[in-house]
Scaffold this motif. Structure first.
Motif: not given
Ligand code: S3P
Length: 423
Positions: A24, A92, A95, A163, A166, A191, A311-312
C-alpha cells in the motif's frame, strides 16, 4: 530443502516488514504529491512486483535495503505502460492496482505468473464494472491477464459477498477517482490497512462497522512511513516456539493491528504461554514484542469473524492443531481454496502424508491432534506459506522432511530459513 527434528529454539528475532502495508505504501506513494519515504519495507518478491508495476507507469522509486523512496506523480500523473504490467505471484498487486487502472486515461494489461492466472478476478471485475470501468479477462475465464480500459467512474455502494481486503481496497482506490462517495460493506471486517493509510495520506474516509466510505479527493500528501513486522511471518516462529520442546522466542516489533491478530486469539484459546508487550504505535498501526514458550495445547474452534483476521495463518495453524490434544475445527474458510494454492487441499494431503489425522471440509479442516508426525516429501506448490508451514512441521517430525520448491519463501520472507536456523 531438508528438515529434521529439533529442540530448544531460543533467541530473539525481528521479522521483515508487513507485506500488506508495504504494497500500500507503493500504491499511495505513487499517487501522492512529493516524496514518500518508507522504512522497514518488505523486500519480498510480491512487493517488488508492486514497485516494478508503478515504475513501468513512470513513477521513480528508489530502494536501498528496506528503505524505499517514492517520488509521487499525483492522482493524475501515471503514464500508460508500454508493456503488460507483471504482478508476478501477487494477488494484492493485481487486485489493488486494478482499482487504480480502472480510472486512468489509458488502457493497460495486467498479468502475472501461472498461479495468478488461475486466481479469481471476477470479484473485482463486478464492482469495478458497476463503477463504469471496462475490464476484460483476455482468456474469458475471469482470471488474469486483464485488459483494463480506464473510464470516468461513478461512486457505488457495494455489498461484498466476501470479506476480502483486496476487493475492498480495489473499490476504495477506484473511489478516489469517482464522482461522489463510494462505500464497501463486507460480511466481516477484513484487514483495514488501506483505510488507515488513506487517513494518513489525507484522504477523507469514514469507517463504521464493516462499511468503509471514501470521498474523492484532489491531493494525497506524501508521508514518512515505518512498516511494522509482519504478524503473518511472525506466526511461523510463534508456532515453532509453541510446539518445539524447551523453546522460548521473542519476536520484536510485530504489527498487531486488531484486524490481523487472530493468531494470538487462537493461541490463547489453545492454552499458549504467550506474552504480548505493546510498544509505541508506528503511526496508526499498533506494534508489540511477542514472547512465546513451549506449551501444552488443546484444540479449538476457528470460525466466523475470526477467519479474515488470520486467513493467511491458517496453514501454520493447521500444523499447530496437529500438536494440540483434542480436535480443532476450522470453518467458514472457503477463501483458502483461492489463495496461492488450494490451501485446504494441500495442507490436508501433506499433513496426512506426515501421519496427522486431518479431514478436509468444504470450508475448512477438522484436525484431531496428538498423533506423532513423521517425515515426508512435501511439494510446496510454490506457495510460500505452505513451504514455511512444513518447515516448522518437519522440525517436529520423526525422520526427514524434504520440501520441494522451498525457495518460494522469497515471496514474503527471503531470509526465512536463515532466521530459523539461527534460532
Ligand atoms: C491481503 C488480503 C488477503 C490476504 C493477502 C493480502 C491484502 O487477501 O490473504 O495475503 O494485502 O489486502 P483477501 O483480502 O483477498 O482475503
Amino acid at each position: 530443502m531438508k528438515f529434521t527434528k529439533r529442540t530448544a529454539l531460543r533467541g530473539e528475532i525481528t521479522v521483515p516488514g508487513d507485506k500488506s502495508i508495504s504494497h500500500r505504501t507503493i500504491l499511495l506513494g505513487s499517487l501522492a504529491e512529493g516524496m514518500t519515504e518508507v522504512h522497514g519495507f518488505l523486500q519480498g518478491a510480491d512487493c517488488l512486483s508492486s514497485i516494478a508495476c508503478f515504475q513501468a507507469m513512470g513513477v521513480t522509486i528508489e530502494r536501498e535495503g528496506d528503505t524505499v523512496r517514492i517520488h509521487g506523480k499525483g492522482l493524475h500523473g501515471l503514464q500508460a505502460p508500454t508493456q503488460p504490467l507483471d504482478a508476478g505471484n501477487s494477488g494484492t498487486t493485481t487486485r489493488l492496482m486494478a482499482g487504480i487502472l480502472a480510472a486512468q486515461p489509458f488502457t493497460s494489461t495486467v498479468t502475472g505468473d501461472a498461479s495468478i492466472q488461475k486466481r479469481p478476478m471476477k470479484r473485482i471485475i463486478i464492482p469495478l464494472t458497476q463503477m463504469g470501468a471496462n475490464i476484460v479477462s483476455i482468456r474469458g475465464n475471469d482470471c488474469a491477464p486483464l485488459r483494463i480500459q480506464g473510464m470516468p467512474l461513478t461512486g457505488i455502494h457495494y455489498q461484498s459477498p466476501v470479506a476480502s481486503a483486496q476487493v475492498k481496497s480495489a473499490i476504495l482506490l477506484a473511489g478516489l477517482y469517482a464522482d461522489g462517495e463510494t462505500s464497501v460493506t463486507e460480511p466481516y471486517l477484513s484487514r483495514n490497512h488501506t483505510e488507515l493509510m488513506f487517513r494518513a495520506f489525507g484522504i477523507p474516509i469514514h469507517c463504521e462497522g464493516t462499511t468503509a466510505t471514501v470521498h474523492p479527493t484532489e491531493h494525497l500528501t506524501a508521508q514518512q512511513i515505518i512498516v511494522p513486522g509482519d504478524i503473518s511471518s511472525a506466526a511461523y516462529f510463534i508456532v515453532a516456539a509453541l510446539i518445539t520442546p524447551n523453546s522460548c522466542i521473542t519476536i520484536r516489533n510485530v504489527g498487531i493491528n486488531p484486524t490481523r491478530d487472530g493468531i494470538l486469539e487462537v493461541c490463547r484459546a489453545m492454552g499458549a504461554d504467550l506474552t504480548v508487550e505493546p510498544l509505541r504505535r508506528e503511526q496508526s498501526e499498533p506494534v508489540a514484542d511477542i514472547t512465546v514458550r513451549t506449551s501444552a495445547l488443546k484444540g479449538t474452534v476457528i470460525e466466523g469473524s475470526l477467519i479474515p483476521k488470520l486467513i493467511d495463518e491458517l496453514p501454520i495453524i493447521a500444523v499447530l492443531a496437529c500438536f494440540a490434544s483434542g480436535t480443532t475445527i476450522i470453518r467458514d474458510a472457503q477463501e483458502l481454496k483461492v489463495k496461492e494454492s488450494n490451501r485446504i487441499d494441500v495442507m490436508t494431503r501433506h499433513l496426512t502424508a506426515m501421519g496427522a489425522d486431518v479431514e478436509a471440509t468444504d470450508d475448512g479442516m477438522i484436525i484431531h491432534g496428538g498423533k506423532p508426525l513423521h517425515g515426508a516429501v512435501i511439494d510446496s506448490h510454490l506457495d510460500h506459506r505452505i513451504a514455511m508451514s512444513f518447515a516448522i512441521a518437519g522440525m517436529n517430525a520423526d525422520g526427514e522432511t524434504e520440501i520441494t520448491g522451498a525457495e518460494c519463501v522469497t515471496i514474503s520472507y527471503p531470509d526465512f530459513y536463515q532466521d530459523l536456523k539461527r534460532l
